[in-house]
Write a protein that holds these residues in place. Sequence first.
Motif, short mmCIF file in Angstrom:
data_model
loop_
_atom_site.label_atom_id
_atom_site.label_comp_id
_atom_site.label_asym_id
_atom_site.label_seq_id
_atom_site.Cartn_x
_atom_site.Cartn_y
_atom_site.Cartn_z
N ASP A 16 109.64 -53.22 46.26
CA ASP A 16 110.56 -54.54 46.46
C ASP A 16 111.05 -54.68 47.93
N LEU A 17 110.39 -55.47 48.58
CA LEU A 17 110.98 -55.79 49.98
C LEU A 17 112.47 -55.99 50.03
N GLY A 18 112.72 -56.88 49.28
CA GLY A 18 114.15 -57.33 49.23
C GLY A 18 115.00 -56.30 48.83
N ILE A 21 117.91 -54.85 51.57
CA ILE A 21 119.51 -54.52 51.45
C ILE A 21 119.88 -53.42 51.20
N PHE A 22 119.26 -52.32 50.78
CA PHE A 22 119.44 -51.03 50.74
C PHE A 22 119.59 -50.41 52.22
N LEU A 25 116.67 -40.37 50.29
CA LEU A 25 117.27 -41.54 49.70
C LEU A 25 116.44 -42.75 49.33
N TRP A 26 115.51 -42.81 50.34
CA TRP A 26 114.68 -43.96 50.79
C TRP A 26 113.32 -43.83 49.82
N ILE A 27 113.11 -42.56 49.13
CA ILE A 27 111.82 -42.50 48.37
C ILE A 27 111.75 -43.26 47.16
N PRO A 28 112.87 -43.39 46.54
CA PRO A 28 112.60 -44.34 45.31
C PRO A 28 112.91 -45.67 45.38
N VAL A 29 113.47 -46.24 46.71
CA VAL A 29 113.63 -47.47 47.15
C VAL A 29 112.14 -47.95 47.51
N ILE A 30 111.54 -47.12 48.22
CA ILE A 30 109.92 -47.43 48.79
C ILE A 30 109.13 -47.30 47.55
#
Length: 355
Positions: free
Chosen positions: A203-205, A209-210, A194-199
Amino acid sequence: MPGQFQPGQLQPGQFQPGQFQPGMAPGPTQGMAPGVPGFHGAAHKPGAIPLRPLGLGDMYDGALKIIRFNPKATVGSAVLVASVAMAVPIVITAVVTFAFGLTLDLEATSFSTSEVVGLVVSVGSLVLGLVLQSLGLVLVTGMVAHVTAAAAIGQRLSMGEAWARTRGKRWRLIGLTTLLGLLSLLGFAAYAALWIPVIQLGDLGTAVIFGLVTLPLFLVALWLFWVRVYYLPVPALMLEPVGVFGAIGRGYRLTRKAFWRTFGIGMLTLLVTSIAGQVLATPIAVVGQVAAVAGATSEYGALILIVSQALSSVVTAAFVGPFTSAVTSLQYLDQRIRKEAYDVELMTQAGITAR
C-alpha cells in the motif's frame, strides 16, 4: 620535557618576535608575554588554546595551529598511513595490468574472463585500500588526541612521541571504533527491518505515512547516537585511564546538557571538511578520469584511474583526518573545562601557578 620552552631560552625555528607559537610553555615565574597579539597572560594561554571554555573560533584556530606546529604528527601521520594503504591497490592493479593485460576499453562489447577477473581484482584492491586507510586513520585520530592535549599546555610532539603515547590503547581504539561502527549498522538494519511489513502490504499510502512519521524519528535517534555515544569516546579513551565501555560512558556524560552545542560544531566541521576535501580531491580525480578515458584503448587506463583515485584519497585524508580529529579533541577538552574545571589541571601541567 621535549618540546617545552624554558625561561630565557629560545628554540631555533619555534619563536619569532611578536608571535606566540605552540610548543613553548611559559615557566612558573612568567606572568605576561608583552607584544604578543591576543595573549592575555601566561595563565590563560600557554599553548594553542586559551585555558577557558572555548568558542567555535577558538577551536578552529586551535586546530589549525595544532596542525601547523605539529605537521609531522598530524598531517604527516595521516599521509603516511593513507599512502601505505593506497599503495596496495596501485601495486595490485599494476601487477594485473602488466601480467594479465588488464584494459579499460570503453568501446568493447564483450570482455574475456581474464579481463573480468582483472577488473574485479583491481576494484576489490581499491576497496581493501580504503578499509586499510580507515583503520590507519583511526590510529591517527588517537595520535592527534595526544597532540592536542600536549599543544593545550604548550608542548609539541613529534610523530614518534605521539605514536608512543598511544601504546597500550591501540587495540582498544580499534575495538572501540569497530564497536561504534557495528552499533551504527545495527541501528540502520533495525530501521530497515521495520519497513519489511510495510512494503509487504503493498500500500503506497501506508508506506508514505509510515515514512513521514518514522524517518524524522530515526534521524533524531541517529543524531542523538552520534553526539551522545559516537562523538567523544575516542579522545576520552586516549587521554583517560578508561577502557572501551568506560570511554563511551565518559563521552555520554560529557555531552549531557551540551547536545546542541556539540551537534552544531560537529555538523559544521563535517560540512567544512567535506567541502574542503572535495575541493582538494576533485582536480586530481578529474584529471585521472580524463587521462584514463583518453588511454582507455591502451592497457594503462585502469591503472591510471586507480592511481588517481588513490592520490585523491591521500590528499583528502591529509587535511580532513587531522583537522576533524583536532576539533573533536578540543571539544572533549572544552567539555571537561566546562564541567570539571579541567583548565586548572592543564595550568598545573603547563607549570603555571596561581597569581
